[in-house]
Design a protein around this motif. Structure first.
Motif, short mmCIF file in Angstrom:
data_model
loop_
_atom_site.label_atom_id
_atom_site.label_comp_id
_atom_site.label_asym_id
_atom_site.label_seq_id
_atom_site.Cartn_x
_atom_site.Cartn_y
_atom_site.Cartn_z
N GLY A 196 19.43 -24.23 -3.99
CA GLY A 196 19.97 -25.52 -3.58
C GLY A 196 21.42 -25.71 -3.97
O GLY A 196 22.20 -24.76 -4.03
N LYS A 197 21.77 -26.96 -4.27
CA LYS A 197 23.16 -27.29 -4.59
C LYS A 197 23.61 -26.64 -5.89
O LYS A 197 22.81 -26.39 -6.80
CB LYS A 197 23.31 -28.81 -4.74
N GLN A 198 24.92 -26.41 -5.97
CA GLN A 198 25.48 -25.95 -7.24
C GLN A 198 25.58 -27.14 -8.19
O GLN A 198 25.67 -28.29 -7.77
CB GLN A 198 26.83 -25.29 -7.03
N LYS A 201 31.35 -28.69 -9.27
CA LYS A 201 32.24 -28.31 -8.16
C LYS A 201 32.69 -26.86 -8.26
O LYS A 201 33.15 -26.29 -7.26
CB LYS A 201 33.45 -29.23 -8.12
N LYS A 208 33.61 -31.75 -3.71
CA LYS A 208 32.59 -30.76 -3.38
C LYS A 208 31.20 -31.33 -3.64
O LYS A 208 30.92 -31.88 -4.71
CB LYS A 208 32.81 -29.50 -4.24
N ALA A 209 30.30 -31.19 -2.65
CA ALA A 209 28.92 -31.65 -2.83
C ALA A 209 28.25 -30.85 -3.93
O ALA A 209 28.23 -29.61 -3.89
CB ALA A 209 28.15 -31.51 -1.53
N CYS A 210 27.70 -31.52 -4.93
CA CYS A 210 27.08 -30.84 -6.06
C CYS A 210 26.19 -31.85 -6.80
O CYS A 210 26.22 -33.05 -6.52
CB CYS A 210 28.13 -30.26 -7.00
N VAL A 211 25.42 -31.34 -7.75
CA VAL A 211 24.51 -32.19 -8.51
C VAL A 211 25.27 -33.23 -9.31
O VAL A 211 24.87 -34.41 -9.36
CB VAL A 211 23.62 -31.33 -9.43
N ASP A 214 26.12 -36.12 -7.22
CA ASP A 214 24.95 -36.96 -6.95
C ASP A 214 24.65 -37.87 -8.14
O ASP A 214 24.26 -39.03 -7.96
CB ASP A 214 23.73 -36.08 -6.65
N LEU A 257 23.03 -22.82 -9.82
CA LEU A 257 22.47 -23.54 -8.67
C LEU A 257 21.06 -24.03 -8.97
O LEU A 257 20.31 -23.39 -9.71
CB LEU A 257 22.43 -22.63 -7.44
#
Length: 401
Positions: A196-198, A201, A208-211, A214, A257
């Motif tokens: 999944g997401k890293q 960034k 950058k989309a990342c945990v 979120d 990740l």
């Protein structure tokens, strides 16, 4: 023998020699390659143009200068209409701030993938002739060094990464190798499990989309125990590497990740793994196996702090640095990079303590004590991997396995 080519490496230190010429131009050479210099292959005036190492012949395609915008500009120039010449500059292809990204000659622009810093590592009094020995550092976020690597070496590196993935495949915190496509004994494709997401960034842009993004956006959250539990498999990977005499050497929150089927993390990209004592010959005796191990755990600490401190995105490159660049973007020394004397007390860096004060309102007294205990173990002058894993286990609410 495959030809030499230029690229970026965040974990290899390769020294580029500058031989000064007239009009601020110079040759870029490498001490390991004798009289060979960096050139635009076949004297191409097209954009993009390939780079290679070749014997010095005095041509404009072998001459470079650093302009006022930190670009390394070729004297050759790019043909344009009515004889107009546009500058050709060293360019990280596709602006990919990643280990192994290709470097080419491309028409000039204002982006950071064409901006470089020349960091001197030896003065003219310590080397023969008029040469200066420097590291050529990309000014993109990753601070990676310009390197010259032969095709043969790249093939060996790819095969070595497959070896490491297989060797430590029983570690739950390491990405699973699913298939390797071989051609003549060389891995031409490596297929790994989907993740999944890293976590953070990494070398990407701030958005950058990342945990961590979120978490900052309120889309998810971690308790202190949850953060420790989810990163435990990664901690076990580091412990395993260190036990076997290796260092990860390029750990950051972009190559950690999250799993798709459970709330835990795995690491990817073992291409920079080295023996723990690798850097002694290049950086000096202070940069021994103890330093390599410490540096891995400090990088892990950046990821851990991001999760427990409300998604705070810390700048790994400014704190821990890279082997290519030991200074922050401000020019000051990276505070977590320098070796720590073995006899120093186990204390947290002041900036870590300040961050814990800012973020500690959500923790119970016991949680805070356990977080500090784990971080002190990560920043200890003499690292004990088992102790770190044990303290993360206590924070997670169970025993380390």
């Amino acid at each position: 023998m495959w030809p030499e080519c230029a690229g970026l490496v965040g974990a290899l230190l390769l020294l580029q020699g500058i031989v000064p010429l007239v009009q601020d131009f110079f040759h870029l050479c490498n001490r390991a390659l004798g009289d060979q210099v960096l050139e635009i292959r076949n004297e191409s005036r097209c954009s993009p143009a390939a780079l290679s190492m070749a014997q010095l012949n005095g041509g404009d395609h072998q001459k470079w200068r650093l302009d006022s915008k930190s670009r390394l500009v070729s004297k050759l120039g790019l043909e344009g209409p009515e004889g107009f010449c546009e500058a050709l500059c060293l360019d990280v292809a596709g602006a990919r701030d990643e280990r192994g990204s290709a470097v080419i000659a491309y028409r000039q622009n204002e982006k950071d993938n064409q901006q470089w810093q020349l960091e001197a590592v030896a003065t003219s009094s310590t080397i023969p002739g008029r040469c200066r020995v420097v590291k050529v550092i990309s000014q993109m976020a990753g601070g990676r060094a310009l390197t010259i690597e032969s095709g043969d070496q790249m093939c060996r590196d790819a095969a070595l990464e497959v070896h490491y993935l297989a060797r430590w495949s029983d570690e739950a915190g390491l990405v699973r190798l699913q298939r390797v496509v071989w051609n003549g004994g060389t891995p031409k494709g490596i297929i790994m499990e989907r993740l999944g997401k890293q976590l953070g960034k990494g070398t990407g842009a701030d958005n950058k989309a990342c945990v961590l993004q979120d978490i900052r956006n309120g889309d998810m959250s971690y308790t202190a125990a949850g953060a420790a539990s989810s990163l435990m498999p990664v901690a076990h990977v580091l412990r395993r590497l260190h036990r076997d005499g290796y260092a990860f050497n390029d750990l950051h929150d972009g190559n950690i990740l999250c799993c798709l089927d459970n709330n835990s993390y795995k690491v990817i990209d073992l291409g920079s793994v080295t023996l723990t004592g690798h850097w002694v010959s290049q950086l000096g005796t202070d940069y021994d196996g103890r330093w390599s191990t410490n540096r891995d755990w400090r990088a892990f600490g950046v990821a851990f702090l991001g999760l427990v401190c409300g998604g705070r995105q810390l700048n790994l490159w400014d704190l821990v640095g890279t082997n290519a660049c030991t200074k922050m973007h401000t020019g000051a020394q990276c505070p977590w990079f320098a070796p720590v004397p073995a006899g120093d007390p186990c204390v947290l860096p002041a900036d870590v303590s300040s961050l814990l004060v800012d973020s500690g309102m959500a923790w119970t007294h016991t949680e805070r004590l356990n977080i500090v205990s784990a971080l002190v173990a990560m920043f200890a002058p003499c690292i004990n991997d088992d102790d770190i894993c044990k303290k993360l286990g206590v924070l997670a609410g169970g025993a380390d396995h």
